[in-house]
Scaffold this active site. Structure first.
Site, PDB file in Angstrom:
ATOM      1  N   CYS A   1      -3.831  11.047 -44.629  1.00  0.00           N
ATOM      2  CA  CYS A   1      -2.793  11.711 -45.415  1.00  0.00           C
ATOM      3  C   CYS A   1      -3.046  11.578 -46.917  1.00  0.00           C
ATOM      4  CB  CYS A   1      -1.410  11.181 -45.033  1.00  0.00           C
ATOM      5  SG  CYS A   1      -0.951   9.634 -45.827  1.00  0.00           S
TER       6      CYS A   1
ATOM      7  N   HIS B   1       6.616  -0.127 -41.814  1.00  0.00           N
ATOM      8  CA  HIS B   1       6.126  -1.501 -41.762  1.00  0.00           C
ATOM      9  C   HIS B   1       6.377  -2.228 -43.087  1.00  0.00           C
ATOM     10  CE1 HIS B   1       3.257  -0.655 -38.164  1.00  0.00           C
ATOM     11  NE2 HIS B   1       4.456  -1.040 -37.779  1.00  0.00           N
TER      12      HIS B   1
ATOM     13  N   GLU C   1       0.991   4.299 -34.545  1.00  0.00           N
ATOM     14  CA  GLU C   1       0.611   5.697 -34.722  1.00  0.00           C
ATOM     15  C   GLU C   1      -0.432   6.123 -33.690  1.00  0.00           C
ATOM     16  OE1 GLU C   1      -1.693   8.618 -37.835  1.00  0.00           O
ATOM     17  OE2 GLU C   1      -0.568   6.943 -38.707  1.00  0.00           O
TER      18      GLU C   1
ATOM     19  N   ASN D   1      -2.059   1.060 -43.985  1.00  0.00           N
ATOM     20  CA  ASN D   1      -2.493   1.599 -45.274  1.00  0.00           C
ATOM     21  C   ASN D   1      -2.560   0.502 -46.330  1.00  0.00           C
ATOM     22  OD1 ASN D   1      -0.097   2.030 -47.396  1.00  0.00           O
ATOM     23  ND2 ASN D   1       0.744   2.323 -45.352  1.00  0.00           N
TER      24      ASN D   1
END
Length: 332
Positions: free
Chosen positions: A208, A51, A139, A238
């Site tokens: 993560c 992205h 996701e 994120n």
């Protein structure tokens, strides 16, 4: 008279580290680059590989063609490689590619693939599965698509966790999207564990390492500066979380921007300190561009604030390993 360096207002820039590309994003971009080098153009990519508009536009200029679904690929190009994005895809997508006799390369981040495997293990063991994540994110769509419809319940907020009603008498388990707010997720998990003490948690944290490390760096810097700039795309989960983390840390101005041209300069009137970071899909060149833009207006002094070291890297797909030296998976 031309403004001299000394006549500019001093600005201390605190540069977060780690920031920017993570190992999964770096691997995904490398897969597209190497596929173009090995197979020539065009190479098709299902969904944005990561992205970030700058990255996507750069790959498009090299010959990558981005599509949302496989049926957008012309029949005459069905022999061309198609690459699945770093976010992962439902199982139906590679099955569709095989049915169409397409050659595909999977750029799914290995840490996303880990969550996919966890979901399958829970399913095989007869557990009712909750996925903590954001509805509509690629996701989440990919993770839920690993299992039959209506097998996974999506939990987005603490209110969702409080309202959840078990659908079966099977044991409960939860998994999470990899790019969530660490603090938000902890709150949701706390509610679930209070309600269902026996709920099965991931063997190892699903959020993560890169998401966690970038949020920790922002938590360190944000309380010490008057404004925070997060470099990233509006559809990057994120990156959005980094802006929220800075805001919650009490930073007066916390903004997410894609390029220096997006800076709304009145937001930064009168500041003497600035925090700067980048989401995991934002290249370092955009960070440098932002610093240069502030240096045109301020007398900048840049200090790096490092809160973690990252040494993780991931293997390339077998089909592309002859294009470069072996990449070892390391800890960090």
């Amino acid at each position: 008279m031309t403004e001299t360096q000394s006549s500019k207002t001093p600005l201390a820039i605190r540069l977060c580290a780690p920031r920017g590309f993570c190992a999964g994003v770096d691997r995904a971009i490398q897969i597209v680059d190497l596929a173009l080098e090995k197979y020539g153009r065009p190479v098709y990519v299902r969904h944005e590989i990561v992205h970030n508009k700058y990255v996507v536009d750069g790959l498009r200029d090299k010959g990558a063609v981005f599509v949302e679904e496989l049926d957008e690929i012309p029949p005459s190009d069905r022999d061309r490689p198609v690459i699945f994005s770093a976010h992962g895809v439902p199982k139906s997508v590679p099955a569709d590619a095989q049915e169409r006799q397409m050659f595909y390369l999977d750029a799914t981040c290995p840490l996303v693939s880990k969550v996919h495997k966890e979901a399958e293990i829970h399913f095989r063991r007869g557990r009712e599965i909750l996925l903590i994540g954001h509805a509509g994110h690629p996701e989440v769509i990919g993770t839920m698509g690993q299992l039959p419809d209506d097998t996974v319940t999506l939990i987005e907020t603490e209110d969702d966790a409080r309202a959840f009603q078990r659908q079966t008498d099977q044991p409960l388990a939860y998994i999470t999207q990899t790019t969530l707010s660490v603090d938000d997720t902890a709150g949701i998990v706390s509610v679930l564990k209070d309600r269902f003490p026996d709920i099965v948690a991931p063997h190892k944290e699903d959020i993560c390492y890169a998401t966690t490390n970038r949020q920790e760096a922002v938590k360190e810097v944000a309380p010490t500066v008057e404004a925070m700039v997060v470099v990233g795309a509006p559809n990057s989960s994120n990156s959005q979380r980094l802006r929220e983390v800075a805001e919650r840390a009490g930073c007066r101005v916390s903004v997410l921007i894609q390029r220096a041209s997006d800076i709304n300069w009145p937001d930064f009137d009168g500041i003497g300190s600035l925090g700067l970071t980048a989401g995991a899909s934002a290249p370092e060149t955009l960070v440098e561009e932002i610093i240069d833009a502030f240096a045109d207006r301020f007398d900048v002094a840049v200090e790096t604030v490092r809160t973690a070291e990252e040494t993780i890297s991931f293997n390339l797909p077998r089909e592309l390993r002859d294009m470069t030296g072996p990449t070892q998976t390391a800890g960090g």
